[in-house]
Design an enzyme around this catalytic site. Sequence first.
Site, PDB file in Angstrom:
ATOM      1  N   GLU A  44       0.907  -1.134   0.135  1.00  0.00           N
ATOM      2  CA  GLU A  44      -0.098  -0.013  -0.080  1.00  0.00           C
ATOM      3  C   GLU A  44       0.814   1.089  -0.154  1.00  0.00           C
ATOM      4  O   GLU A  44       2.036   1.178   0.554  1.00  0.00           O
ATOM      5  CB  GLU A  44      -0.906   0.087   1.162  1.00  0.00           C
ATOM      6  CG  GLU A  44       0.014   0.347   2.732  1.00  0.00           C
ATOM      7  CD  GLU A  44      -1.067   0.645   3.692  1.00  0.00           C
ATOM      8  OE1 GLU A  44      -1.383   1.691   4.087  1.00  0.00           O
ATOM      9  OE2 GLU A  44      -1.551  -0.546   4.334  1.00  0.00           O
ATOM     10  N   LYS A 133      -8.118  -4.109  10.197  1.00  0.00           N
ATOM     11  CA  LYS A 133      -6.607  -3.497  10.289  1.00  0.00           C
ATOM     12  C   LYS A 133      -6.562  -3.308  12.172  1.00  0.00           C
ATOM     13  O   LYS A 133      -7.321  -2.477  12.268  1.00  0.00           O
ATOM     14  CB  LYS A 133      -6.250  -2.846   9.723  1.00  0.00           C
ATOM     15  CG  LYS A 133      -5.006  -1.844  10.003  1.00  0.00           C
ATOM     16  CD  LYS A 133      -4.520  -0.748   9.181  1.00  0.00           C
ATOM     17  CE  LYS A 133      -3.493   0.030   9.873  1.00  0.00           C
ATOM     18  NZ  LYS A 133      -3.218   1.220   8.902  1.00  0.00           N
TER      19      LYS A 133
END
Length: 213
Positions: A44, A133
């Site tokens: 990412e 997450k």
Amino acid sequence: MSKTAFSWELFNKAPIVGIVRGLSLEEVKQILPLYREAGLTTIEITMNTPDAEKIIEYAVENEQYGLNIGAGTVCTKDDLKKALEAGAQFIVTPILDKKVVKACVKKEIPIFPGAFTPSEIFKAWSLGASMVKVFPATQMGPSYIKELKAPLNQLKLLPTGGVSLDNIAEFLKAGADGVGMGGQLLDKKLIQEKDWQKLKLHFSQFIKQLPRR
């Protein structure tokens, strides 16, 4: 929008999300092939990185074969719009924003929202998160993941913050479905020194800690 969808098959080969924060496009150009060659599959680029959109665009256009390319630190729908227009294949957030999660679910874009308490984590999952997450995982460690998974075994969890070469195996053994890693994986010193071969070897050390599939 990216022409190629996020691949869970790729992610499951090496369930590590590398976090690019504060690196330049030139540095990322050097890193991506090494990252893939070492066996890593998912990365990412955080939206608070200078020129994040340009970096995502470059990665998707030139290096997406064998890699999942996503956007991190997506906190608002405006961030999300920019990330998706740049071609991000998945979205990661540090916080739980209902609008961002719902927009991703509607567009069928994998979303990994940040949450910490059991209630936040379950809410994120209930909204349609692909994986939650768990952030920051620094203080609680692998035992927290194990405790969460006991009553909530259907949840997919991605602990981020505090995951290192020394404890990645423990996090996965505790039930984590993957881990997010920034500076521990993308070693700033090696990048600054442009020691690309050593960086590739560094990446491969993390692959060795993954359970054999």
